[in-house]
Enzyme design. Structure first.
Site, short mmCIF file in Angstrom:
data_model
loop_
_atom_site.label_atom_id
_atom_site.label_comp_id
_atom_site.label_asym_id
_atom_site.label_seq_id
_atom_site.Cartn_x
_atom_site.Cartn_y
_atom_site.Cartn_z
CE LYS A 84 -4.33 0.60 2.45
NZ LYS A 84 -4.83 0.66 3.83
C1 E4P Z 1 -8.09 1.06 4.03
O1 E4P Z 1 -7.40 0.67 3.12
C2 E4P Z 1 -8.00 2.43 4.60
O2 E4P Z 1 -6.75 2.64 5.14
C3 E4P Z 1 -9.10 2.59 5.63
O3 E4P Z 1 -10.31 2.13 5.07
C4 E4P Z 1 -9.23 4.00 6.15
O4 E4P Z 1 -10.38 4.09 6.96
P1 E4P Z 1 -10.67 5.33 7.92
O5 E4P Z 1 -10.92 6.54 7.09
O6 E4P Z 1 -11.89 4.91 8.70
O7 E4P Z 1 -9.46 5.49 8.80
#
Ligand code: E4P
Length: 223
Positions: A84
């Site tokens: 990521k």
């Molecule tokens: C997933 O890949 C993201 O990092 C995550 O969904 C972020 O979620 P949030 O906005 O609730 O922190």
């Protein structure tokens, strides 16, 4: 639409896997910090042992060499790791370099269709628009999902739209209808999706009625 779990919590991942609904997992530094207790690598290895679907591991570095180093390292942990990488000028370069090396990436922190388009062109296999964080600032996060899904279909772009920052069950339905290929869902939202007050009440009623008849039969046998 595929369902990923948005968590680093091994127990939650095991439960979703047992339900037969788990297609992959996304983690990030915040989700890892919530569970802590073990090195990130160990957590990732354990998750990859539970699901053979893509497991996202997020880089911390903000310089190119650091992103590449961390990405290459994550890729050695298991064959289903997806690195990521946050959306940025350096992030795009890292995505492109990792793609050249055959390492799959998930471009995170995407808030516009143009950012998603660039990430796909750079070679990311997953594009993560953050629906909930856009809603938080009074913008319709689902528009980005719809625009990217349409764009990728029109131009036959291979990258998949991964709806992230999901906050409630309606987000999941809306993401599916907007054409998201994947939604990554917190465990609490997954549980909310299972339940409906009429389902829960119906189960209780069926059980009560069944037990009532059994009681009557037992009483008749005893008299
Ligand atoms: C997933 O890949 C993201 O990092 C995550 O969904 C972020 O979620 P949030 O906005 O609730 O922190």
């Amino acid at each position: 639409m595929k369902i990923f779990l948005d968590t680093a919590d091994i127990n939650e991942i095991r439960v979703a896997a047992r339900w037969g609904v788990l297609d992959g997992v996304t983690t990030n530094p915040t989700l890892y910090a919530k569970v802590g207790g073990a090195p990130y690598d160990d957590v990732l290895r354990e998750i990859c042992g539970i699901t053979s679907g893509p497991v996202s591991a997020e880089v911390i570095a903000d310089d190119l060499e650091g992103m590449l180093r961390e990405g290459r390292h994550f890729a050695t942990l298991a064959p289903n790791i997806v690195v990521k990488v946050p959306m940025s000028e350096t992030g795009l370069e890292a995505i492109s370099r990792l793609a050249d090396e055959g390492i799959r990436t998930n471009c995170t922190l995407v808030f516009s269709a143009n950012q998603g388009l660039l990430a796909a062109k750079a070679g990311a296999s997953l594009i993560s628009p953050f629906v909930g964080r856009l809603d938080d600032i009074n913008q319709d996060g689902m528009i980005v999902i719809r625009e990217l899904a349409e764009m990728f279909a029109i131009h036959d772009i291979e990258a998949q739209v991964l709806a992230a920052s999901i906050r409630h069950p309606q987000h999941v339905t809306q993401a599916a209808l907007a054409g998201a290929h994947i939604a990554t869902i917190p465990f609490k939202v997954l549980q909310q999706m299972v339940h409906h007050p009429l389902t829960d009440r119906g189960i209780a009623q069926f059980k009560a009625d069944w037990e009532k008849v059994q009681g009557e039969l037992a009483a008749r046998r005893g008299s």
